[in-house]
Design a protein around this motif. Structure first.
Motif, PDB file in Angstrom:
ATOM      1  N   LEU A   1       0.826  -1.212   0.000  1.00  0.00           N
ATOM      2  CA  LEU A   1       0.000   0.000   0.000  1.00  0.00           C
ATOM      3  C   LEU A   1       0.863   1.265   0.000  1.00  0.00           C
ATOM      4  CD1 LEU A   1      -2.795  -1.041   2.540  1.00  0.00           C
ATOM      5  CD2 LEU A   1      -2.998  -0.812   0.049  1.00  0.00           C
ATOM      6  N   VAL A   2       1.944   1.247   0.764  1.00  0.00           N
ATOM      7  CA  VAL A   2       2.857   2.392   0.783  1.00  0.00           C
ATOM      8  C   VAL A   2       3.484   2.599  -0.595  1.00  0.00           C
ATOM      9  CG1 VAL A   2       5.046   3.225   1.715  1.00  0.00           C
ATOM     10  CG2 VAL A   2       3.334   2.259   3.246  1.00  0.00           C
ATOM     11  N   THR A   3       3.860   1.515  -1.249  1.00  0.00           N
ATOM     12  CA  THR A   3       4.454   1.613  -2.578  1.00  0.00           C
ATOM     13  C   THR A   3       3.464   2.202  -3.575  1.00  0.00           C
ATOM     14  OG1 THR A   3       5.830  -0.315  -2.107  1.00  0.00           O
ATOM     15  CG2 THR A   3       5.599   0.319  -4.407  1.00  0.00           C
ATOM     16  N   ILE A   4       2.218   1.742  -3.538  1.00  0.00           N
ATOM     17  CA  ILE A   4       1.194   2.271  -4.452  1.00  0.00           C
ATOM     18  C   ILE A   4       0.932   3.746  -4.175  1.00  0.00           C
ATOM     19  CG2 ILE A   4      -1.231   2.097  -5.106  1.00  0.00           C
ATOM     20  CD1 ILE A   4      -1.028  -0.911  -4.535  1.00  0.00           C
ATOM     21  N   ALA A   5       0.814   4.101  -2.898  1.00  0.00           N
ATOM     22  CA  ALA A   5       0.569   5.501  -2.544  1.00  0.00           C
ATOM     23  C   ALA A   5       1.733   6.389  -2.966  1.00  0.00           C
ATOM     24  CB  ALA A   5       0.326   5.626  -1.038  1.00  0.00           C
ATOM     25  N   ALA A   6       2.964   5.935  -2.748  1.00  0.00           N
ATOM     26  CA  ALA A   6       4.133   6.721  -3.150  1.00  0.00           C
ATOM     27  C   ALA A   6       4.192   6.881  -4.661  1.00  0.00           C
ATOM     28  CB  ALA A   6       5.412   6.054  -2.634  1.00  0.00           C
ATOM     29  N   LEU A   7       3.807   5.844  -5.410  1.00  0.00           N
ATOM     30  CA  LEU A   7       3.806   5.942  -6.869  1.00  0.00           C
ATOM     31  C   LEU A   7       2.754   6.933  -7.355  1.00  0.00           C
ATOM     32  CD1 LEU A   7       4.794   4.966  -9.625  1.00  0.00           C
ATOM     33  CD2 LEU A   7       3.153   3.085  -9.458  1.00  0.00           C
ATOM     34  N   LEU A   8       1.545   6.857  -6.792  1.00  0.00           N
ATOM     35  CA  LEU A   8       0.475   7.766  -7.209  1.00  0.00           C
ATOM     36  C   LEU A   8       0.794   9.219  -6.871  1.00  0.00           C
ATOM     37  CD1 LEU A   8      -2.688   5.672  -6.210  1.00  0.00           C
ATOM     38  CD2 LEU A   8      -1.669   5.958  -8.480  1.00  0.00           C
ATOM     39  N   LEU A   9       1.463   9.435  -5.742  1.00  0.00           N
ATOM     40  CA  LEU A   9       1.843  10.791  -5.364  1.00  0.00           C
ATOM     41  C   LEU A   9       3.128  11.244  -6.054  1.00  0.00           C
ATOM     42  CD1 LEU A   9       1.159  10.596  -1.519  1.00  0.00           C
ATOM     43  CD2 LEU A   9      -0.234  11.776  -3.225  1.00  0.00           C
ATOM     44  N   GLY A  10       4.050  10.309  -6.254  1.00  0.00           N
ATOM     45  CA  GLY A  10       5.361  10.682  -6.748  1.00  0.00           C
ATOM     46  C   GLY A  10       5.436  10.903  -8.237  1.00  0.00           C
ATOM     47  N   TYR A  11       4.638  10.177  -9.019  1.00  0.00           N
ATOM     48  CA  TYR A  11       4.736  10.323 -10.478  1.00  0.00           C
ATOM     49  C   TYR A  11       4.339  11.727 -10.940  1.00  0.00           C
ATOM     50  CZ  TYR A  11       5.188   8.460 -15.190  1.00  0.00           C
ATOM     51  OH  TYR A  11       5.620   8.210 -16.472  1.00  0.00           O
ATOM     52  N   PRO A  12       3.186  12.268 -10.520  1.00  0.00           N
ATOM     53  CA  PRO A  12       2.885  13.651 -10.932  1.00  0.00           C
ATOM     54  C   PRO A  12       3.929  14.653 -10.445  1.00  0.00           C
ATOM     55  CG  PRO A  12       0.937  12.565 -10.048  1.00  0.00           C
ATOM     56  CD  PRO A  12       2.093  11.671  -9.736  1.00  0.00           C
ATOM     57  N   LEU A  13       4.448  14.457  -9.234  1.00  0.00           N
ATOM     58  CA  LEU A  13       5.469  15.374  -8.730  1.00  0.00           C
ATOM     59  C   LEU A  13       6.747  15.276  -9.550  1.00  0.00           C
ATOM     60  CD1 LEU A  13       6.476  17.400  -6.663  1.00  0.00           C
ATOM     61  CD2 LEU A  13       6.988  15.496  -5.118  1.00  0.00           C
ATOM     62  N   ALA A  14       7.164  14.057  -9.883  1.00  0.00           N
ATOM     63  CA  ALA A  14       8.359  13.880 -10.706  1.00  0.00           C
ATOM     64  C   ALA A  14       8.155  14.479 -12.098  1.00  0.00           C
ATOM     65  CB  ALA A  14       8.706  12.399 -10.809  1.00  0.00           C
ATOM     66  N   TRP A  15       6.966  14.329 -12.648  1.00  0.00           N
ATOM     67  CA  TRP A  15       6.651  14.918 -13.954  1.00  0.00           C
ATOM     68  C   TRP A  15       6.756  16.436 -13.900  1.00  0.00           C
ATOM     69  CZ3 TRP A  15       5.258  13.273 -18.864  1.00  0.00           C
ATOM     70  CH2 TRP A  15       4.675  14.232 -19.698  1.00  0.00           C
ATOM     71  N   LEU A  16       6.208  17.034 -12.833  1.00  0.00           N
ATOM     72  CA  LEU A  16       6.281  18.483 -12.684  1.00  0.00           C
ATOM     73  C   LEU A  16       7.723  18.947 -12.547  1.00  0.00           C
ATOM     74  CD1 LEU A  16       4.879  21.213 -12.284  1.00  0.00           C
ATOM     75  CD2 LEU A  16       4.682  20.661  -9.849  1.00  0.00           C
ATOM     76  N   ILE A  17       8.527  18.241 -11.769  1.00  0.00           N
ATOM     77  CA  ILE A  17       9.925  18.619 -11.592  1.00  0.00           C
ATOM     78  C   ILE A  17      10.683  18.497 -12.908  1.00  0.00           C
ATOM     79  CG2 ILE A  17      12.072  18.043 -10.399  1.00  0.00           C
ATOM     80  CD1 ILE A  17      10.409  17.058  -8.061  1.00  0.00           C
ATOM     81  N   ALA A  18      10.434  17.429 -13.652  1.00  0.00           N
ATOM     82  CA  ALA A  18      11.147  17.213 -14.915  1.00  0.00           C
ATOM     83  C   ALA A  18      10.796  18.269 -15.954  1.00  0.00           C
ATOM     84  CB  ALA A  18      10.831  15.820 -15.458  1.00  0.00           C
ATOM     85  N   ARG A  19       9.610  18.844 -15.861  1.00  0.00           N
ATOM     86  CA  ARG A  19       9.193  19.860 -16.835  1.00  0.00           C
ATOM     87  C   ARG A  19       9.438  21.282 -16.339  1.00  0.00           C
ATOM     88  NH1 ARG A  19       9.753  16.113 -19.199  1.00  0.00           N
ATOM     89  NH2 ARG A  19       8.355  14.921 -20.561  1.00  0.00           N
ATOM     90  N   SER A  20       9.978  21.427 -15.144  1.00  0.00           N
ATOM     91  CA  SER A  20      10.210  22.756 -14.581  1.00  0.00           C
ATOM     92  C   SER A  20      11.611  23.243 -14.924  1.00  0.00           C
ATOM     93  CB  SER A  20      10.009  22.747 -13.065  1.00  0.00           C
ATOM     94  OG  SER A  20       8.694  22.332 -12.735  1.00  0.00           O
ATOM     95  N   ARG A  21      11.796  24.532 -14.848  1.00  0.00           N
ATOM     96  CA  ARG A  21      13.087  25.149 -15.116  1.00  0.00           C
ATOM     97  C   ARG A  21      13.323  26.284 -14.120  1.00  0.00           C
ATOM     98  NH1 ARG A  21      12.802  21.285 -17.695  1.00  0.00           N
ATOM     99  NH2 ARG A  21      13.311  20.893 -19.906  1.00  0.00           N
ATOM    100  N   GLY A  22      14.571  26.649 -13.965  1.00  0.00           N
ATOM    101  CA  GLY A  22      14.923  27.822 -13.176  1.00  0.00           C
ATOM    102  C   GLY A  22      14.616  27.683 -11.699  1.00  0.00           C
ATOM    103  N   LEU A  23      14.053  28.770 -11.131  1.00  0.00           N
ATOM    104  CA  LEU A  23      13.793  28.840  -9.702  1.00  0.00           C
ATOM    105  C   LEU A  23      12.799  27.776  -9.249  1.00  0.00           C
ATOM    106  CD1 LEU A  23      14.173  30.279  -6.981  1.00  0.00           C
ATOM    107  CD2 LEU A  23      12.342  31.863  -7.657  1.00  0.00           C
ATOM    108  N   LEU A  24      11.759  27.539 -10.056  1.00  0.00           N
ATOM    109  CA  LEU A  24      10.755  26.546  -9.687  1.00  0.00           C
ATOM    110  C   LEU A  24      11.376  25.161  -9.576  1.00  0.00           C
ATOM    111  CD1 LEU A  24       7.834  25.768  -9.111  1.00  0.00           C
ATOM    112  CD2 LEU A  24       7.469  25.567 -11.592  1.00  0.00           C
TER     113      LEU A  24
END
Length: 289
Positions: free
Chosen positions: A79-102
């Motif tokens: 359950l922890v793995t599933i929750a971390a994946l559901l929360l982490g994938y959108p966050l990782a996507w946002l970080i990968a598409r961000s630039r500069g200060l953000l």
């Protein structure tokens, strides 16, 4: 054909295999003295007390209480793995598409918890989830509940707190995988007529599967041996294997049986790693990152 050892390059300098081994010697010694030696000593005790037998290992599977703890540990870890994946994938996507200060702020938000003690982060959840905590105060103020809700000492609280603690170990592999995908791939898919979700499903998601697998494996394995967070946030009904081992060692002084529990967990972890590595070749992915 036997593959000859290759040289190692770091910072523009090339080191021979002998020099590389010499540089790794302190780490190898620490691993042997602080990890491997105690582990093998404990496993030896589990097999040879009073004489060589598998009674301690049979006891792990014979008694229902220990089987329940093992199954609960596997369930909570999944359950922890599933929750971390559901929360982490959108966050990782946002970080990968961000630039500069953000980008810098998001990376700091992910890495900062790794520099904070797990005990401190767990106590923060105790403050948030207790009967007079922040969450119950907000729910009561909004009129959503008439009386404080019992959040602490439940399996949900354990999953929530462990997911927060282990989230960086999911985000970082996903971020590495997403950063390795050129932006042209998504644009090319959209030019060919694919919508945003179709381009993600057919282009991005398959390319990030090694990152998903490595992140899930890392989080799941860490969750299997977690001790502090389940012990503080959960109750006796949420006991996990690490807490069981601690109880056997400190309260019952049953070192051979605790070694058997660790042996079973170690065998399961090794089998899981071998299966993952055979299916998705984690070593090849690590070499490309």
């Amino acid at each position: 054909m036997t593959k000859r050892p290759t040289s190692f390059t770091l910072g523009g300098r090339t080191y021979s295999p002998a020099a590389s081994l010499l540089l790794a010697t302190p780490f190898i010694l620490v691993m042997i003295l602080a990890f491997l030696l105690p582990l093998f000593t404990l496993l030896h005790e589990s097999l040879s007390v009073p004489k060589f037998n598998l009674d301690n290992y049979a006891r792990v599977f014979d008694q229902e209480v220990y089987l329940r703890v093992m199954l609960r540990t596997l369930r909570i870890s999944a359950l922890v793995t599933i929750a971390a994946l559901l929360l982490g994938y959108p966050l990782a996507w946002l970080i990968a598409r961000s630039r500069g200060l953000l980008l810098g702020l998001l990376l700091i938000a992910v890495l900062l918890p790794l520099w904070t003690s797990v005990l401190v982060r767990t106590y923060a959840w105790l403050v948030l989830l207790q009967r007079n905590g922040v969450v119950n105060q907000i729910l009561t103020a909004l009129g959503l509940v008439d009386a404080p809700v019992q959040f602490l000492y439940t399996e949900g609280a354990v999953v929530l707190a462990m997911s927060h603690v282990l989230l960086p170990f999911m985000v970082l592999p996903l971020y590495a995988a997403l950063r390795g995908i050129p932006d042209d791939y998504m644009r090319a898919a959209q030019v060919l007529g694919a919508g945003g979700f179709a381009a993600f499903r057919h282009v991005v998601l398959p390319l990030t599967l090694p990152g998903v697998a490595s992140g899930c494996l890392m989080v799941f394995l860490l969750a299997l041996g977690f001790f502090v967070t389940p012990a503080l946030v959960g109750g006796p009904q949420q006991m996990m294997l690490a807490t069981l081992v601690q109880q056997q060692v400190t309260e019952l002084l049953d070192w051979p049986f605790s070694g058997a529990i660790i042996g079973v967990l170690l065998a399961f972890v090794l089998c899981l790693v071998l299966i993952f590595n055979r299916l998705i070749r984690l070593d090849r992915f690590v070499g490309q990152v």
